[in-house]
Design a protein around this motif. Structure first.
Motif, PDB file in Angstrom:
ATOM      1  N   ARG A  97      13.315  -6.536   9.706  1.00  0.00           N
ATOM      2  CA  ARG A  97      12.580  -5.309  10.036  1.00  0.00           C
ATOM      3  C   ARG A  97      13.378  -4.071   9.615  1.00  0.00           C
ATOM      4  N   GLU A  98      14.694  -4.105   9.873  1.00  0.00           N
ATOM      5  CA  GLU A  98      15.539  -2.975   9.492  1.00  0.00           C
ATOM      6  C   GLU A  98      15.565  -2.803   7.982  1.00  0.00           C
ATOM      7  N   LEU A  99      15.669  -3.914   7.245  1.00  0.00           N
ATOM      8  CA  LEU A  99      15.706  -3.844   5.785  1.00  0.00           C
ATOM      9  C   LEU A  99      14.406  -3.288   5.213  1.00  0.00           C
ATOM     10  N   VAL A 100      13.276  -3.669   5.785  1.00  0.00           N
ATOM     11  CA  VAL A 100      11.991  -3.145   5.333  1.00  0.00           C
ATOM     12  C   VAL A 100      11.916  -1.640   5.601  1.00  0.00           C
ATOM     13  N   ASN A 101      12.397  -1.205   6.763  1.00  0.00           N
ATOM     14  CA  ASN A 101      12.380   0.223   7.091  1.00  0.00           C
ATOM     15  C   ASN A 101      13.287   1.022   6.154  1.00  0.00           C
ATOM     16  N   VAL A 102      14.460   0.449   5.835  1.00  0.00           N
ATOM     17  CA  VAL A 102      15.348   1.109   4.871  1.00  0.00           C
ATOM     18  C   VAL A 102      14.665   1.180   3.500  1.00  0.00           C
ATOM     19  N   GLY A 103      13.943   0.103   3.149  1.00  0.00           N
ATOM     20  CA  GLY A 103      13.206   0.104   1.893  1.00  0.00           C
ATOM     21  C   GLY A 103      12.175   1.219   1.846  1.00  0.00           C
ATOM     22  N   ARG A 104      11.494   1.443   2.925  1.00  0.00           N
ATOM     23  CA  ARG A 104      10.496   2.517   2.970  1.00  0.00           C
ATOM     24  C   ARG A 104      11.157   3.887   2.886  1.00  0.00           C
ATOM     25  N   LEU A 105      12.310   4.041   3.546  1.00  0.00           N
ATOM     26  CA  LEU A 105      13.024   5.312   3.495  1.00  0.00           C
ATOM     27  C   LEU A 105      13.534   5.597   2.079  1.00  0.00           C
ATOM     28  N   THR A 106      14.121   4.600   1.423  1.00  0.00           N
ATOM     29  CA  THR A 106      14.632   4.809   0.064  1.00  0.00           C
ATOM     30  C   THR A 106      13.502   5.088  -0.922  1.00  0.00           C
ATOM     31  N   THR A 107      12.324   4.555  -0.655  1.00  0.00           N
ATOM     32  CA  THR A 107      11.158   4.858  -1.485  1.00  0.00           C
ATOM     33  C   THR A 107      10.882   6.354  -1.497  1.00  0.00           C
ATOM     34  N   VAL A 108      10.940   6.960  -0.320  1.00  0.00           N
ATOM     35  CA  VAL A 108      10.701   8.403  -0.199  1.00  0.00           C
ATOM     36  C   VAL A 108      11.813   9.192  -0.892  1.00  0.00           C
ATOM     37  N   ILE A 109      13.066   8.773  -0.690  1.00  0.00           N
ATOM     38  CA  ILE A 109      14.200   9.488  -1.283  1.00  0.00           C
ATOM     39  C   ILE A 109      14.135   9.460  -2.806  1.00  0.00           C
ATOM     40  N   LEU A 110      13.814   8.308  -3.380  1.00  0.00           N
ATOM     41  CA  LEU A 110      13.702   8.189  -4.837  1.00  0.00           C
ATOM     42  C   LEU A 110      12.641   9.128  -5.386  1.00  0.00           C
ATOM     43  N   MET A 111      11.518   9.225  -4.686  1.00  0.00           N
ATOM     44  CA  MET A 111      10.437  10.089  -5.140  1.00  0.00           C
ATOM     45  C   MET A 111      10.854  11.564  -5.114  1.00  0.00           C
ATOM     46  N   VAL A 112      11.519  11.969  -4.068  1.00  0.00           N
ATOM     47  CA  VAL A 112      11.932  13.372  -3.929  1.00  0.00           C
ATOM     48  C   VAL A 112      12.938  13.736  -5.022  1.00  0.00           C
ATOM     49  N   LEU A 113      13.948  12.896  -5.233  1.00  0.00           N
ATOM     50  CA  LEU A 113      14.977  13.190  -6.232  1.00  0.00           C
ATOM     51  C   LEU A 113      14.403  13.230  -7.650  1.00  0.00           C
ATOM     52  N   GLY A 155       0.265  14.505  -6.466  1.00  0.00           N
ATOM     53  CA  GLY A 155       0.357  13.109  -6.907  1.00  0.00           C
ATOM     54  C   GLY A 155       1.403  12.317  -6.162  1.00  0.00           C
ATOM     55  N   GLY A 156       2.542  12.977  -5.890  1.00  0.00           N
ATOM     56  CA  GLY A 156       3.669  12.271  -5.294  1.00  0.00           C
ATOM     57  C   GLY A 156       3.451  11.852  -3.862  1.00  0.00           C
ATOM     58  N   VAL A 157       2.842  12.717  -3.066  1.00  0.00           N
ATOM     59  CA  VAL A 157       2.668  12.415  -1.640  1.00  0.00           C
ATOM     60  C   VAL A 157       1.785  11.180  -1.454  1.00  0.00           C
ATOM     61  N   ILE A 158       0.654  11.148  -2.165  1.00  0.00           N
ATOM     62  CA  ILE A 158      -0.247   9.988  -2.049  1.00  0.00           C
ATOM     63  C   ILE A 158       0.447   8.719  -2.505  1.00  0.00           C
ATOM     64  N   THR A 159       1.152   8.802  -3.630  1.00  0.00           N
ATOM     65  CA  THR A 159       1.799   7.614  -4.191  1.00  0.00           C
ATOM     66  C   THR A 159       2.918   7.107  -3.301  1.00  0.00           C
ATOM     67  N   VAL A 160       3.718   8.003  -2.771  1.00  0.00           N
ATOM     68  CA  VAL A 160       4.853   7.554  -1.959  1.00  0.00           C
ATOM     69  C   VAL A 160       4.381   6.959  -0.637  1.00  0.00           C
ATOM     70  N   ILE A 161       3.306   7.482  -0.071  1.00  0.00           N
ATOM     71  CA  ILE A 161       2.752   6.890   1.157  1.00  0.00           C
ATOM     72  C   ILE A 161       2.252   5.488   0.869  1.00  0.00           C
ATOM     73  N   PHE A 162       1.496   5.354  -0.207  1.00  0.00           N
ATOM     74  CA  PHE A 162       0.959   4.047  -0.589  1.00  0.00           C
ATOM     75  C   PHE A 162       2.078   3.049  -0.861  1.00  0.00           C
ATOM     76  N   SER A 163       3.119   3.486  -1.589  1.00  0.00           N
ATOM     77  CA  SER A 163       4.219   2.585  -1.958  1.00  0.00           C
ATOM     78  C   SER A 163       5.030   2.167  -0.743  1.00  0.00           C
ATOM     79  N   ALA A 164       5.250   3.108   0.169  1.00  0.00           N
ATOM     80  CA  ALA A 164       6.092   2.826   1.324  1.00  0.00           C
ATOM     81  C   ALA A 164       5.424   1.867   2.298  1.00  0.00           C
ATOM     82  N   ILE A 165       4.111   1.944   2.443  1.00  0.00           N
ATOM     83  CA  ILE A 165       3.455   1.088   3.432  1.00  0.00           C
ATOM     84  C   ILE A 165       2.956  -0.218   2.827  1.00  0.00           C
ATOM     85  N   GLY A 166       2.569  -0.203   1.538  1.00  0.00           N
ATOM     86  CA  GLY A 166       1.944  -1.384   0.939  1.00  0.00           C
ATOM     87  C   GLY A 166       2.898  -2.384   0.351  1.00  0.00           C
ATOM     88  N   GLY A 167       4.132  -1.944  -0.018  1.00  0.00           N
ATOM     89  CA  GLY A 167       5.082  -2.851  -0.617  1.00  0.00           C
ATOM     90  C   GLY A 167       4.595  -3.420  -1.945  1.00  0.00           C
TER      91      GLY A 167
END
Length: 605
Positions: free
Chosen positions: A386-402, A165-177
């Motif tokens: 662009r940098e802020l959006v990339n950081v947003g995508r990275l933090t999305t992944v970190i939140l999901m993992v934790l 469940g997590g992998v699909i959701t985090v990919i969708f969340s990180a790219i779709g905003g």
């Protein structure tokens, strides 16, 4: 359980559609932070309203409702039904204020309302406190529910469920905003509601249950049906009804039920086209969230008492479920395995929809705090979009993992619900008053936040809490239900003391806030007089203060929605006379609410 080809087709087709939407909007969502976190602030009320409802569907909510119903009956749901009051206060008083603020996140509000280093600290600290710590707690509750559903319905190990469940959701969340979240929420809502209603109808008509009439008269069910607690048991009435309605709704911070609005509810109000769209979205959400949606879950919970009367029967039916995951909340998933092919696929897709909607919202919301209110303010003030959006995508992944890791150590949904409630206890009044009382300052919020956390920790995880309030197994000096009011009282004393012992915000900060927000009311009279003496014009539009009308609309809205909820229950129970009376109350209160709302439009709140 026997999953057929049709079920797999429905499930995988649904996930493919969600990923397609995320990929389709990814280019525009990644354009800048306003697009990634608020979709350019041009969303209509109906789309945002459906998104709010879909977000709060969640996989942990039916589990929580089932836990309440099986342990204490339908009336135990007042623990979260009471948040309707703060929800409607947000609709009729705060929604316009939030939209006027034009901030990117509700934490950016601190730099608008307060000034200096305390405001800067508060914004940065709460971005971590809420965006990371509290958000991980909320995400963990959803992941825990997914683990239980995966274990019961699919025979999956906890790690397998989280990965799928997590992998699909985090990919969708990180790219779709945010745009991807809101667009898919619209689809997720209909899938989720179809699954919940379809499951409830089928399960109460199982031969073992015998239909609605036989279920309602069953020995295990009949004493669980009352929507109000047993008034002969004063302790139970205080804990289930009085504390939530008298104290909890205004005093406690809880995701989706923040006093004065906040969190992902504020995020959607900030994304609305204008003030009226913000109000329409939050009102629609409250009607759906409280009046209609709980009943399919309640019916399944009641039916589960016939088939699985206790935890031992659940354990016997599912011997592979780890002992630390056993609980009454597991009964919801246990019932769903009895669904036929086709409906099973829809229900599994609906649970996936609920999971993805809630997780994606929390990931995007938490990431917005960590990016806009921490990284941009504390680490790199000159970061490009662009940098802020990339950081947003990275933090999305970190939140999901934790959150996934933390979920592996949890036991049940009620456990987290209580902890989150008490860690925010006593802070709510600050969030309500800061708009309408000039004397509230940054130290008011800082002291409230730290006091609530420290006192809650002491009462929950130390011998002091057991000594004072007991732990369910032993009695304390004070009744167990008094713990929340005690935290609220102590927290309130400390933040009020801090308010009057520290300097107020500067006149310049208060003048700028008033000009932008136009809150009105007697709580700003002193500032208005000072501005007049300084030849500063604050009240440009000279409009009538409409908070009294907003509170009246809130009360009428509560009558409307609670009556709808009660009427729905009594129609289901076959109590026709009570149902008709309440339906009439719904019509009358709805008519009066429309009249009051027409008087509010266009006024300053």
């Amino acid at each position: 359980m026997d999953i057929q080809t049709l079920d797999y087709f429905i499930i995988f087709g649904f996930f493919a559609l969600v990923l397609f939407i995320g990929i389709y909007v990814s280019k525009k969502s990644g354009k800048n932070t306003s697009e990634f976190f608020l979709s350019g602030r041009n969303m209509p009320w109906w789309l945002l309203g459906f998104s709010m409802v879909a977000t709060t569907f969640s996989t942990d909510t039916p589990n929580l409702v089932t836990d309440f119903v099986r342990k204490s009956g339908v009336s135990a749901n007042w623990g979260w039904w009471a948040f309707l009051l703060t929800g409607l206060l947000t609709v009729f008083v705060y929604a316009k204020l939030w939209r006027r603020s034009e901030v990117l996140t509700d934490l950016e509000f601190y730099d608008l309302r307060y000034g200096g280093k305390p405001a800067h600290f508060l914004r940065g600290f709460r971005s971590i406190y809420l965006g990371l710590l509290f958000n991980i707690l909320a995400l963990s509750a959803v992941n825990l529910a997914a683990i239980k559903i995966g274990g019961i319905m699919l025979g999956l190990e906890p790690v397998e469920t989280i990965l799928m469940g997590g992998v699909i959701t985090v990919i969708f969340s990180a790219i779709g905003g945010f745009k991807g979240v809101v667009y898919t929420d619209f689809i997720l809502f209909f899938v989720a509601i179809a699954g919940a209603v379809g499951a409830a109808y089928y399960l109460i008509n199982l031969p073992e249950v015998g239909g609605i009439e036989q279920m309602l008269t069953h020995e295990n069910v009949k004493d669980k049906l009352s929507i109000l607690p047993d008034f002969s048991d004063s302790s139970n009435v205080i804990a289930i009804l009085i504390i939530p309605l008298a104290v909890q709704w205004w005093s406690s911070w809880y995701p989706g039920g923040e006093p004065g609005g906040g969190g992902y509810i504020a995020q959607r109000m900030l994304a609305a086209k204008n003030e009226n769209h913000a109000i329409g979205a939050t009102f629609f959400f409250n009607i759906m969230h409280y009046a209609l949606r709980p009943w399919p879950w309640i019916l399944v919970a009641l039916a589960s008492l016939v088939i699985y009367p206790d935890i031992a029967s659940i354990s016997e039916a599912f011997p592979n479920v780890p002992e630390d995951k056993l609980g009454h909340d597991l009964a919801y998933s246990a019932m769903l395995i009895k669904l036929p092919s086709g409906l099973l696929g829809i229900v599994l897709a609906s649970l996936g929809a609920a999971y993805m909607s809630t997780i994606s919202t929390h990931l995007n919301w938490g990431s917005s705090y960590l990016v806009n209110d921490f990284y941009k303010q504390q680490i790199n003030k000159n970061a490009s979009e662009r940098e802020l959006v990339n950081v947003g995508r990275l933090t999305t992944v970190i939140l999901m993992v934790l959150s996934a890791i933390f979920a592996l150590y949890l036991t049940n949904a009620t456990q987290l619900f209580s902890i989150i409630l008490e860690f925010g206890a006593g802070t709510g009044l600050v969030y309500i008053l800061r708009w309408f009382w000039w004397r509230i300052n940054a130290w008011s919020e800082i002291s409230a936040m730290f006091t609530a956390a420290i006192v809650s920790f002491a009462f929950n995880f130390s011998s002091l809490g057991t000594y004072l309030f007991g732990d369910g197994a032993v009695d304390g000096i004070f009744p167990f239900w008094s713990r929340l009011p005690a935290i609220v009282l102590i927290t309130s004393i400390f933040w009020l003391a801090a308010t009057f012992l520290t300097q107020p915000e500067s006149k310049e900060v208060l003048y700028d806030f008033y000009k932008k927000i136009r809150p009105g009311g007697p709580g700003w009279n002193k500032i208005m007089e000072q501005a007049k003496n300084d030849n500063v014009t604050l009240d440009v539009k000279k409009e009538k203060w409409s908070v009294p009308s907003g509170i009246l609309a809130m009360l009428l809205g509560c009558v409307l929605i609670y009556s709808t909820m009660f009427a729905t229950g009594y129609w289901i129970y076959g109590k026709t006379t009570s149902a008709i009376i309440l339906t009439v109350v719904v019509i009358i209160s709805g008519f009066l609410l429309v009249r009051v709302w027409n008087n509010i439009k266009g006024s300053v709140l």
